[in-house]
Structures are given as C-alpha cells and as structure tokens.
Design a protein around this motif. Structure first.
Motif: not given
Lengths: 280, 208
Positions: A9-10, A29-36
C-alpha cells in the motif's frame, strides 16, 4: 497475504494526517512501485493529481526534516560524553575489581579476578555484616562492567551517525576517541594530519619539543590495525599514511557528510604497499 | 544531439554554458530566471556539455538516486515533471531540503538506493532513472531499481571507478559494470566524463 509479504500500500494508506503520513513515509515498504497518484485519487484521498503532488511534497519534506533533526541530536559533543563516561566506568570497574578480588581472597579460597567468579560472588546470599558489604561491592562491579558495555554499544551506534567516514576507517571507538581528544569533529577536521597522528601522545610530543626526546610516531591511532599489524620499522610510515586518510575522512564528515567508501580501499592499498616495501 | 526542453546554452557575462530556469542553489551565475549548470559539479551536466545524446526530452517523471546536496537534482527538477530524489546521508539531506523549498515537483527521500523496497511505497513508476551513487556495486543498484522503469524506460548512470576498486584500472571496472548492466538494459552510449570528472563513465541505457 501473510506477514512476510504484506499487501503493498502507498504512503497515504493511513490518510493524510501529517503525523501518520510522515511515519508511513519514513518506515513503510512496498515490494513493487505502483501508480500511486492514480491510486490516491481512486481511493479519494486526494481530489486530483496536482493535489496529490502538493501533499507528497509537504509530507516527504516533513519526513526528511524529521530524520535530519534526529540525526543532528546525535552530535559530536554527545560522543565526547559517551567516550569519557566509558573510560570512567572501565577505570572504576578495574579499580574496584582489584579491591574486591583482594578482599574476597581473604575470605574465600576459590577467589579470583575472573568475571565468572564475580558474578557468582554477586549472586551469593551474604552471611553477616562484612560479607554483605563484600557481596554488595561485587554486585556494583558487575553492574559497572555492564554499564561500560552498554556505553560501548551506544558509541558504536552513535559514532557512524556523526562521522560515517571516520568511523568506517578508524572503527567507531577510535573515531570517537579522536573526536574527544580534539574536542569536537570541527576541531578535528581543522587539524593538520601531523597533529592527528600524535593525538594522545602529548607527553611524548612535548618531551620532544623541549629538545631531549625523539618525536612520537603515533598517538591513540596506535590501536588501529594498520599500525599494530605493521612491523615496527615501518610503523612511522604507516602512522603517517593512516593519519592522512583519517584527516581526509574527518574533513569529509564535517564539511559534506557524504559517504566516500573508496577511502577505506585507498588506505588498505597504501598500508599493503608500506608492508611489502618493508619485507624486501 | 538535442538538449532537453528547458535546458539551453546561454551566456553569463564572459562565459557561456548550460542553464536551466529556477531558484539558484549553490551560488551559480544567473541571468534573469536562468542559472548556470556547472558541468564540473554535475555528471549529468558534463554529459550534456560533452554533446552526448541523453534521450531526455524534458517533462519526464524522474527517480534520481544519489541526490547528495541537490546540485544536479535541482537542475533536473527545473526541466522535469515529478522528481523523486533519493539520498542516504543525513548531512547533505539538509542542503537538499533547502533546494526543495522553491521546487514543488521535487520530493526528498532519505533512503538507501540499494533498498528500493523502502521507497517503492512512495515512488511511482517513472520515465527515467538517473543514478549517481558512490558506493560499491553501482551496477547492482541500477538493476535493483529497474523495477521503477517500464520496458524501454531510460537509465542515465554515472559510474565512478574509484568507488568499486581503487587499484583496478578504470576501464576494466567500467566493462565489468557495463556487462552487469546488460543483463537487464540495452546500452545506447558510454562516454568518459573527462575533463569534467576523473575516472567516471556516463552510460545511457534502456530497459529491455
């Protein structure tokens, strides 16, 4: 999802409340970036992406400022207090160890100066007025040693914060001692390398300056492996090389604070060449 | 080669040089809104000054690794869209914070570029990753951060030979770093940054 693999989650997942959001930016933390930005609009945390970036700007700045402030409270003056407290604790613990050892020897055939014996003595159920005092004193010694140990652990954590490069090159303890001898990271950074080289050898230095002794090759930096591990004929060169690199590290730490990992490799290379030269 | 929109060659008194529009941050010469971009203090500035085609057009979303005091990233933010600036050391972060004052599109992150998991909850996928970190394992940093790029995404990296190994000749360090990079990226250009920066290699690459 399990705990090892938390849902991504962002930073805005806890809302935009300043304290919550700053905490999330600093520790999330986050495992992968997303279009926050799009996800934040979708989740109706913000009304549009312009608003998102404005919030992000404020929160990332607040988070960075908070971290920088925390870092700066671990300053060089605190290191000096830590070093001196550590020395006092160790010196006092050693003195009392001798006293208790001698006293216990008159009492107990198994007495020794070993830490194991002290712990056993401190845990003993005392019998009578005098033994009670002896056991109590042994307890203080054990506690003082534990305190010295805790102080050293604290130093090992705090020194790299204040002087990352110097600490990397010299080890946290020696780095802190150099800072303490100079009176601060600022004055250490302003000293020439030749002065740093003999910090801690003031008696020998002044004896030399009065005209009847040879100059000291090294001061406190003697404890560094680069010198201790070098044959005595080359220790002067090794001390000069080490002091030079430590001076550079102290200056980088004081004036820029950036990490310069190549310094350690340069020092190792220099020392290796000095030793190779000596063995020919 | 083309300069990105928002970067121009301009004259400042007797000297000409690259410039971007924004608040001055390190006492550089200015001319109206424009401020000089010193290639001696910036590896990206050196690449542009050396006429290397960076594939930057202006307005991109940028992840900048190794922002230090913000000298280069301030110029990048002047001609880019949202710009995420990652720096690990607290001391330079204080200066970087001052740079963000007048740049609403610049987001400072006190994070370790070797651990993207610690900032992937903040940074969105970007058009360009620019990397200037002085740590051993510079190629690995670029590989670990490739997750922020789509296929075809742009990587601009300045490799510093002395951060990897001070004793090995720079060229052999560079070829090792480049072949490691090629496991995930196609290299478009490699260019030494002399005379501006000793023993540095600029690399322009695209993610496969």
């Amino acid at each position: 999802m399990n705990a090892r693999n938390p849902p991504d989650s962002g930073w805005f997942v806890d809302g935009l409340d300043r304290e919550q959001a700053v905490k999330r930016v600093r520790t999330g933390t986050a495992a992968t970036p997303q279009d926050w930005p799009a996800l934040a609009v979708e989740a109706e945390v913000v009304s549009e992406t312009d608003d998102y970036y404005q919030q992000l700007h404020e929160i990332t700045r607040a988070a960075a400022r908070e971290a920088v402030t925390e870092h700066e409270s671990a300053d060089d003056q605190q290191l000096i207090h830590l070093v001196r407290a550590l020395d006092d604790c160790q010196r006092t613990a050693n003195e009392l160890t001798e006293r208790v050892g001698e006293w216990a020897g008159s009492y107990d055939a198994d007495a020794s100066m070993e830490p194991a014996y002290f712990e056993e003595l401190a845990a003993r159920e005392p019998d009578g007025l005098i033994e009670r005092r002896l056991v109590s004193l042994a307890k203080r010694v054990v506690e003082l040693k534990a305190e010295a140990n805790d102080l050293e652990v604290a130093l090992e954590r705090a020194t790299p914060e204040v002087a990352p490069n110097l600490s990397k090159l010299a080890g946290p303890l020696l780095a802190a001692r150099l800072i303490a001898l100079a009176g601060g990271l600022d004055s250490l950074a302003k000293k020439p390398s030749g002065t740093l080289q003999v910090l801690g050898a003031e008696d020998a230095l002044f004896a030399h300056l009065k005209g009847n002794a040879s100059p000291p090759k090294h001061g406190i930096i003697y404890t560094h492996e680069a010198i201790r591990g070098t044959p005595s004929g080359d220790r002067g060169s090794a001390a000069r090389a080490l002091a030079g690199k430590l001076t550079i590290a102290a200056r980088v730490d004081y004036y820029s604070g950036e990490l310069r990992p190549e310094l350690a490799a340069e020092l190792a290379d220099r020392i290796e060449r000095i030793r190779a030269r000596g063995s020919q | 080669m083309t300069l990105p929109a928002g970067v121009e060659q301009r004259s400042f008194g007797s000297e000409t040089g690259l410039a971007t529009r924004g608040e001055p941050v390190y006492g550089e010469p200015t001319d109206g809104d424009w401020r000089k971009w010193d290639p001696h203090r910036s590896k990206l500035g050196a690449l542009l000054e050396l006429d290397v085609e960076t594939e930057l057009h202006g307005g991109e979303t940028v992840l900048y690794l190794g922002a230090a005091s913000g000298t280069t990233v301030s110029h990048v933010a002047d001609f880019s869209g949202p710009t995420y600036a990652v720096e690990f050391a607290p001391r330079p972060m204080r200066d970087l914070l001052a740079v963000t004052d007048s740049r609403p599109n610049l987001f400072p992150l006190l994070k370790d570029a070797r651990k993207p998991v610690e900032y992937a909850h903040i940074v969105e996928p970007v058009d360009v990753v620019i990397q200037d970190v002085a740590t051993r394992g510079q190629a690995r940093v670029a590989l670990e951060n490739s997750q922020f790029l789509d296929a075809g995404g742009l990587l601009i990296v300045a490799f510093k030979a002395r951060s990897e190994d001070v004793t090995e000749p720079p060229e052999s360090v560079f070829s090792r770093l480049c072949s490691e990079l090629e496991t995930e990226y196609d290299i478009l250009t490699r260019e030494r940054l002399e005379p501006y920066h000793q023993d540095h290699l600029g690399v322009i690459a695209k993610k496969r």
